[in-house]
Design an enzyme around this catalytic site. Structure first.
Site, PDB file in Angstrom:
ATOM      1  N   GLY A 195      50.609  34.681  16.703  1.00  0.00           N
ATOM      2  CA  GLY A 195      50.456  36.101  16.411  1.00  0.00           C
ATOM      3  C   GLY A 195      51.709  36.652  15.777  1.00  0.00           C
ATOM      4  N   GLY A 229      51.284  34.067   5.316  1.00  0.00           N
ATOM      5  CA  GLY A 229      52.305  35.107   5.293  1.00  0.00           C
ATOM      6  C   GLY A 229      52.077  36.119   4.190  1.00  0.00           C
ATOM      7  N   ASP A 230      51.643  35.641   3.034  1.00  0.00           N
ATOM      8  CA  ASP A 230      51.371  36.544   1.907  1.00  0.00           C
ATOM      9  C   ASP A 230      50.174  37.438   2.220  1.00  0.00           C
ATOM     10  OD1 ASP A 230      53.447  35.360   0.533  1.00  0.00           O
ATOM     11  OD2 ASP A 230      52.133  33.916  -0.486  1.00  0.00           O
TER      12      ASP A 230
END
Length: 408
Positions: free
Chosen positions: A321, A347-348
């Protein structure tokens, strides 16, 4: 406005947008947040929404059943005593959001391998291909898919890949962009290995033209920066361009998000000017000097990073998370369940969706939950630039639970 009219109005907004925010509804209707919470509790009891931190999410399945059984009739918003001008202001303040992104465009050369090879090891790839990528382009795609009006600033070379880049952006759905070109470097590229075993990845990046954006070119973008609600950048461009981008954003009083990837020590020169920093656990380890192996380590790292002057730190922890670190609190937001195929763009996806949610006036915790759900869907697709839609995210958030925990 009477209570029944307000609740009908909120229901129409829910149907149109899929979610609502307590603080924004409170401001619009000029009533207390407790009154709005009471409205949302009423709608939840009636089976029309699912309450979440900071607001509520439409329960489409239950609502469809209620309509089919003639237990509820959805009023037309035009029947409500709200003039056109007021309605436009409401839509602008609650539903819209503009994001300006300075970032990279890379050609991703991706190979799916049975496991990530060790030093000196050769493995056979089961898949291989060329894909559009770069953290900037991926995050712009994510923000666009999440529903933001995106302006993307990037630079490519004058080589065989530049036409590929421009063609991709034109077809991507990104509404606005400024594409620069240079003779001094080729279009950026990245070599990606993706593990078929668990979707994990390792990436080698050649920045190329991404490092050739000039200060003057950034200055040409002032109007787009000024028009944005949120600005977002990474570290795949040259520092001089990033500094100018931040400078203008500060002058225009914009919310500034920095995804400090790939990590470089130069980030220390700008970190104090950032509103929200979004490192993953590896980048947070570099920034703090703490080896992160659990949530407790992440909290310690986040508190150290806060001392650098950044206002808020969100550490993404992969399948676990994410952790929100602020001076007054630390909150853990669990990841949504996902069947991982390719984690390269996680992440993007998170950053683009986070920027969109904040631009659309979500409170920070609700924005993190939305971004987490968005990222959980992105990793179920192959290719770092493959992103879900806003509708996909709302569906996931209505079919799974995700409880925020306070970390003491």
């Amino acid at each position: 406005m009477f209570k029944e009219e307000r609740r009908s109005d909120i229901l129409n907004l829910l149907i149109k947008e899929g979610s609502v925010n307590v603080s924004k509804l409170s401001l619009y209707y000029q009533v207390s947040q407790e009154t709005i919470r009471s409205d949302l509790d009423y709608l939840q009891h009636a089976g029309m929404l699912q309450r979440c931190y900071g607001g509520g999410i439409l329960n489409r399945q239950a609502l469809s059943k209620l309509i089919a059984e003639n237990k509820i009739i959805i009023p037309d918003i035009t029947e409500l005593p709200v003039d056109k001008e007021t309605r436009v202001k409401k839509e602008d303040s609650i539903m819209s959001g503009k994001v300006c992104i300075l970032g990279s465009f890379n050609i991703d050369v991706s190979a799916t391998v049975p496991w990530l090879p060790q030093s000196g090891e050769s493995v056979l790839a089961s898949q291989f291909g060329f894909y559009p990528g770069g953290k900037g382009a991926n995050q712009a795609q994510a923000a666009s898919n999440a529903g933001a009006d995106v302006h993307f600033i990037f630079k490519v070379g004058k080589d065989q890949f530049s036409a590929f880049a421009l063609n991709h952006i034109k077809k991507s759905g990104i509404k606005s962009y400024s594409a620069y070109q240079t003779d001094d470097a080729p279009t950026g590229s990245a070599l990606i290995y993706v593990s078929a075993e668990d979707g994990d990845n390792c990436i080698a990046i050649y920045s190329g033209a991404n490092m050739k954006i000039t200060v003057e070119e950034i200055q040409e973008q002032r109007n787009f920066i000024a028009a944005a609600d949120v600005v977002l950048m990474q570290l795949e461009n040259n520092l001089s361009a990033i500094k100018e981008f931040i400078k203008i954003a500060q002058q225009e009083e914009k919310s500034i998000i920095l995804n400090p990837a790939p990590y470089t020590k130069q980030v220390n020169e700008i970190i104090g000017s950032i509103d929200i920093l979004t490192p993953n656990e590896t980048e947070a380890s570099f920034l703090s000097g703490i080896n992160i192996s659990n949530i407790s380590d992440a909290k310690q790292a986040g508190n150290i990073i806060l001392k650098s002057g950044v206002k808020k730190v969100i550490i993404t922890l992969g399948a676990q998370g994410s952790l929100l670190c602020e001076k007054e609190r630390t909150l853990f937001v669990p990841a949504w369940h996902a069947v991982v195929k390719d984690a390269a763009g996680a992440g993007d996806a998170f950053n683009g969706a986070l920027a969109t949610a904040l631009a659309r006036k979500y409170d920070l915790v609700s924005a993190i939950q939305y971004a987490s759900a968005f990222a959980s869907l992105a990793v179920e697709q192959e290719g770092a630039s493959s992103m879900p839609t806003h509708q996909n995210v709302i569906h996931r958030m209505t079919t799974q639970t995700n409880d925020v925990a306070i970390i003491k």
